[in-house]
Each structure stands twice: as C-alpha cells, then as structure tokens.
Scaffold this active site. Structure first.
Site, PDB file in Angstrom:
ATOM      1  N   GLU A   1       3.549   0.007  -4.593  1.00  0.00           N
ATOM      2  CA  GLU A   1       2.281   0.693  -4.856  1.00  0.00           C
ATOM      3  C   GLU A   1       2.529   2.194  -5.011  1.00  0.00           C
ATOM      4  O   GLU A   1       1.748   3.022  -4.533  1.00  0.00           O
ATOM      5  CB  GLU A   1       1.272   0.465  -3.731  1.00  0.00           C
TER       6      GLU A   1
ATOM      7  N   CYS B   1      -9.559  -1.089  -0.450  1.00  0.00           N
ATOM      8  CA  CYS B   1      -9.582   0.371  -0.225  1.00  0.00           C
ATOM      9  C   CYS B   1     -10.248   1.126  -1.362  1.00  0.00           C
ATOM     10  O   CYS B   1     -10.855   2.185  -1.135  1.00  0.00           O
ATOM     11  CB  CYS B   1      -8.152   0.868  -0.052  1.00  0.00           C
TER      12      CYS B   1
END
Ligand code: FUB
Ligand code: ZN
Length: 657
Positions: free
Chosen positions: A318, A402
C-alpha cells in the site's frame, strides 16, 4: 563547573537560540474552517453532498450495516456479544465523527448532532477507568493490550483525539475531548522518557497529540508527540506482528526520522508521520526535522508522484516501490494517501512560505483525493488508478474502510486550506469562493472571494477592512500557471509558452513582485477594494520524465488545476484505441451533460477500431472527449486513461484486465 555541566548548558543555550530563531516560526497561521464560509458553487455542492449523502452513508455503515458502534456498546457492557470486525475499526467511528464535526459548521443539522452525541455517550461508556479505550482489546483480552505495536491502539487513539478536538471546536461540547484527554494521559502514564519505549505501528497519534496540545495548552502532549517521533528507527521498542516489514521500511522505522532522506513504505503511514513531524517542528523549531522532511518531500515529488497528486504505486505494501515506478492501471494511490498529502503539504507551506507545497496540495486535493468520492457522495474509491480496462468501480464501503470517512473529513474541512494570516498580511492559497473575517494588526478585515477558477480561471477578492489598513496580500501563483506542473523534473509541459497571470486592483492591471510563488501586493487597503486574478486556462500537454517507462510516448492533459482523462462513457465505450496526434488542436466547452457542467476538452484523433463486420481493423478520425479525472466512473464501469498514447504501439483495442 564540570565539563558535563558546561556541555549541558551549551546544548541548552543552543536549543534556546534555535527555538528563538526558528521556533514558533510558522510563516502564517491558517484560518480555520470554522471561520470560513464556503460559497463556491463547486465546493458548496461537494460539502452539501458530504452532509446529505456521505455522512449518512458513513453513519449507516458504522452503526447499522457493520458492528462498529455495537462494539462500543458491547465493550461498555450495555449489549451482549463479542468483538466483531477488524482491530482498527474504532478509528472509522472517530473519523466519521470528525467529518460530522466539520460538516455541522457549514451545514448545521440538529438531528445529526444528536446522533453524534449519542455515539459520544457510547464511546465514553466504553472507556476504562484508567483511560484506556479500544474495543478490540477490551473484548478480546486486556492482558494483551500495548504488547503489539502493529495493532493500531495508538492509531485509533489518534483518531479519537482528532475527532474530539474537531467536535469541541465546532460545538463547544467537551465530553469527547475529556475522553481523549483521559486516553492521552493513560498513554503518557505508560510511555515516554524513563518509561516504556513505543513505536507507533501506524503513525497518527503524533499529529493528533499536537492538536490536543494546541487546544489544551498542556505541553505534555507536545513533548509526547516529539518523543514518539524520536523513538522511530532506534530499535529500542520491540513487538510487531509484522516484523518482516520492519527492515523493508514499511512503517518508516529503519532510520531515525531526523536522518530520513528517502520516502519508503506504506504511503498513509508516511504522510501522517511527516505531518506530525512538521507540526512538532513548527512548535519546537527543530531544524533537523525540517532538513529531513525537505529531502523526503523532494524524493516524493521529484521521483514518486503521480500526475494526479496520488502516491503509493504498489498495492503490495500500500505504498512506495522504487523511484520512477509509476504504473497506471495498477497504481494503488489510496484515497487516504492523497488526503495525507494535503495535510503534509499544508504544514510544509506554513513552515516555509513556499507556494510549491500548495501546488502539490492542490494537485492532490482536486485530482487524487476528490476522485475518491463519487458525485452522488455515497460511492468511494479506495485505490485511484490512472487507467482502467473497465473493471475498477466505486464501492459502497470496504472491509478496511479508512477511505470514506477520510475523504469526508478532508472535503468538509476544505475551509482550512484557503487563507492564512501572517505578521505582514494575508495569504490566499486556494481559489475557492468563500468569505471570512481575519484580524490583521489587531484590526478586523472581512474578505469575500468569488471565483470561477475551475471554469475560466478567474477569482475576485473583495477586501473590507473596518478602516483603512496597510498590509500585504500574498496571492499564490500556481506553478501550473507559471510553466511547471510540479516542482522538479518528473513532469513538464510540452508547450512552454503560456500567457502570464494578470492581476487587477480595482479594475486596473498592476505589476506584482513574485516571491516564493506568491504575488505580493502591499498597499493601504480600504473597504470594497477588489483584486481580480486571471489565470491562463489553455489546455496543457504534460510529458513525464523518460525514466517513467509506463508513460513513455504518452501525454496527459491538464487545464487549470485539473488533470483530465479519457473515459469510455464519452467515447463509444473506448478509451484505449486512439493516438493523440502531434499538434492536436484542443477545444474546450462546457458540457451540460457532464455532472457539474464542467468544461470538457475535445480533439480529433485517429481511432483504430474493428469494421462493422468485425473482420478487419480500420483507422477513422474521430473527436475524442476528455473529462476531469476526478469525475470519472460516475457513469458506470468504463475504460479510462490519463496518459494518452502518442504512438500506435500504445493502442489497445481490447485492453486486458
Ligand atoms: O491500517 C489502517 C488503514 O488501513 C491504513 O491507513 C490504510 O492504508 C489501510 O491499510
Ligand atoms: Zn484509506
């Protein structure tokens, strides 16, 4: 006096001197969202959507469709059950509350405020007497708390603090703030000099503690933030479940922060880390943090930034891979990472007064971040690729959720990024229609900004000091309007000449000094004075540095701050089957069919397609339509490309997934 004492005194005096010279040296203080009314048609509609669709979606997901709020009830003992979900899910509740807090300012909503108060009661009820709050460990075994630095107890706590500060600032209500203070005190009782070591497994608590310090004036929180930063890269603290990442710099924990010079690892972690470091540096005057961050920032912007302002090319971590590796279809570019870019770049701008940071902020804000939110306000991108064969689509929610509340809190607080107040005057960083009241030299000055920036590049400021007042207006001249898409040589405009930005004061064009990317206008201002800024708005072709192999023989299009893309929805369901001719002629027109009536770019190009019988390939000249990148995928799944081929080998009639 012993040698040690003399040395200590020397260090103390040096620190004092550095603090005196550099400490508290923000070039300007930003004007808070809570003092800025957004009137801009584009942003107002975005904010209204956040209030009417995004926040309701977050509330529904958080409370009904997923067990996030129920976890707090179970932890408080008011509902039977066990922990469900992922260990960092509490953070989504806090981020949603933070978004609600900002939104309530622009869109007051007593019912929503009541809902927020209800959640806050549940959160407070789940806090343990010692201040600890985390539904995962409360429900799965408190004996394990604070044993594993990867488990986000600090990250969750940071988001609690950010929500609490925002809710207190908007509503004046203290309950959540008191919960967050108890949590911070609990953390402080366990960790710090002479206590246990700790490295935040997902940075966030650092920047949050600075916010808590600013609202409480309790220096313990600033010291704690500084101490947390100093723990990184020391290998003093042990305990990650993902130790294997440690040596790959996943959590930026290989080197002490002050020694870091390169961007590594997980993109959101990095952004929150450097935001926190910049916040601490601004208050302690620590030049070593600044030195480190300038080098790391250059590494991001000169070698690792997508033209959309997105960062993090790899889904594997990520985050960042190697310099100049910027794949388009596989680009990760998490929405949260672009949100983090906005945070960090604002801090860097405040510390240096250099507009290059706002250039990057603006790029990430309008392109990489806003693409994360659908026009309907209730669909989201987690990753924001720069090309799609049609398989990428917006979702209602995610297992790891998120991004939705993150884009909601950023958008709802966009008022934070427009103005700043310095000793000598006013900074105008973003061209967003708004009004505010600032205090300059102890005198109130009311400001209105009206703008059609995104459509025709115009912005008009009306200054209304109570009585005549001398000050300097610092108007940002964006890099893209002065011949540079971004600092460094990662990207450049293909056609160099562009008309200059013109500024008119009360209808008369003026000459201005450009300092650090700001036009400075110093004069005595009186009520009703108008400053009109006109930016050049022609279509610009961008080429990437030849080291970016994925963009070789391709161009991207930009107009104003917006990066454009070609989407199948406007082009007979195809976006990969044409080449952009040299000297393409671009026309711009408002497209009433396009949401927001945004200007589209059109150009004629050779299109390669199958003939009607599907037997042979033919080349036909057609008009291609490009739309702002952030608007793509609002009309269903589609092919899309930002980097458009110049050569036949870049064409795909049927792009593979
Ligand atoms: O770990 C919490 C969040 O989940 C990160 O910030 C995102 O990148 C996702 O991994
Ligand atoms: Zn995210």
């Amino acid at each position: 006096m012993s040698g040690i004492l003399i040395r200590r005194l020397g260090v103390m005096l040096l620190t004092l001197a550095i603090n005196w010279v550099f400490g508290q040296t923000l070039v300007y203080e930003p004007v808070s969202y809570s003092n800025v009314q957004i009137t801009d048609p584009f942003w107002k509609s975005r904010l209204d959507k956040i209030a009417s669709a995004t926040i309701p979606a977050c509330v529904e997901q958080t409370e009904i469709k997923t067990p996030r709020i129920r976890n707090f009830e179970v932890a408080a003992g008011t509902r039977p059950g066990k922990f469900e979900g992922i260990f960092y899910d509490d953070s989504d509740v806090f981020k949603a509350l933070e978004a609600i807090a900002y939104s309530l300012k622009n869109n007051p909503n007593p019912e929503l405020e009541k809902k927020a108060d209800e959640w806050i009661d549940k959160i407070a009820a789940a806090q343990l007497p010692d201040g600890y709050i985390n539904t995962y460990y409360t429900l799965t075994g408190l004996d394990k708390r604070w044993t594993d630095m990867s488990m986000h107890e600090d990250y969750n706590g940071g988001h609690l603090i950010e929500a609490a500060v925002a809710y207190y600032q908007t509503t004046g209500k203290r309950k959540l703030l008191d919960v967050s203070i108890r949590f911070a005190n609990h953390f402080d009782s366990l960790f710090g000099p002479g206590k246990r070591n700790w490295v935040t497994g997902h940075q966030e608590l650092e920047l949050a503690l600075v916010k808590l310090y600013k609202v409480t004036d309790d220096k313990r929180y600033l010291d704690l933030a500084d101490w947390l930063l100093s723990q990184r890269g020391q290998k003093l603290a042990v305990g990650y479940t993902w130790t294997e990442w440690r040596d790959t710099a996943y959590a930026q924990d290989v080197m002490p922060v002050k020694k870091q010079r390169e961007i590594t690892g997980h993109a959101v972690r990095a952004m929150y880390l450097y935001t926190g470091a910049a916040d601490v540096a601004a208050l302690t005057g620590d030049v070593e943090y600044m030195e480190a961050m300038k080098a790391v920032w250059e590494d991001v912007v000169y070698r690792n930034l997508y033209i959309t302002g997105g960062i993090g090319s790899s889904g594997r971590n990520e985050g960042f891979s190697v310099d100049y590796d910027l794949p388009n279809m596989q680009a990760y570019c998490e929405t949260c990472a672009s949100v983090g870019m906005v945070f960090w770049n604002q801090r860097m701008n405040m510390l240096t007064g250099e507009s290059q940071y706002i250039d990057v902020l603006e790029r990430s804000l309008y392109n990489g971040a806003q693409s994360g939110l659908s026009l309907s306000g209730d669909r989201f991108f987690y990753g924001n690729p720069l090309a799609s064969s049609g398989s990428h689509y917006r979702r209602e929610w995610f297992g790891t959720a998120c991004c939705p509340a993150n884009i909601a809190r950023l958008t709802a607080s966009v008022g934070d990024y427009i103005y700043g107040v310095s000793d000598d005057g006013l900074f105008v960083n973003l061209f967003i229609g708004s009004s505010t009241m600032v205090t300059l030299q102890k005198k109130e000055v009311q400001i209105n900004q009206e703008t059609s920036y995104l459509k025709d590049g115009k912005s008009t400021l009306t200054l209304n000091p109570k009585s005549k007042l001398k000050f300097t207006l610092h108007i940002r001249i964006p890099g893209w309007a002065s011949g540079k898409p971004v600092p460094g040589d990662l990207y450049s405009f293909n056609r160099s000449s562009s008309p200059p930005t013109t500024i008119l004061v009360n209808g008369k064009q003026i000459q201005y000094v450009n300092k650090n990317g700001y036009a400075l206008i110093s004069r005595e201002w009186k009520k009703g004075d108008q400053v009109e800024v006109r930016f050049p708005m022609e279509v610009m072709e961008i080429v990437a540095n030849e080291k970016v192999l994925q963009d070789k023989d391709r161009i991207a299009l930009q107009r104003g701050p917006l990066v454009y893309c070609v989407e199948g929805a406007d082009n007979n369901n195809r976006a990969w089957n044409f080449i952009v001719p040299e000297n393409a002629l671009y026309t711009v027109s408002n497209n009433p069919q396009l949401p927001e009536g945004f200007p589209v770019i059109r150009f004629d190009a050779p299109v390669i397609e199958m003939d009607n019988q599907g037997q042979s390939v033919q080349t036909v000249t057609k008009t291609i339509t490009a739309i702002p990148y952030f608007l793509w995928n609002n009309r269903g799944q589609n092919e899309m490309q930002v980097w458009l081929p110049r050569k036949i080998k870049g064409i795909r009639i049927n792009p593979e997934n």
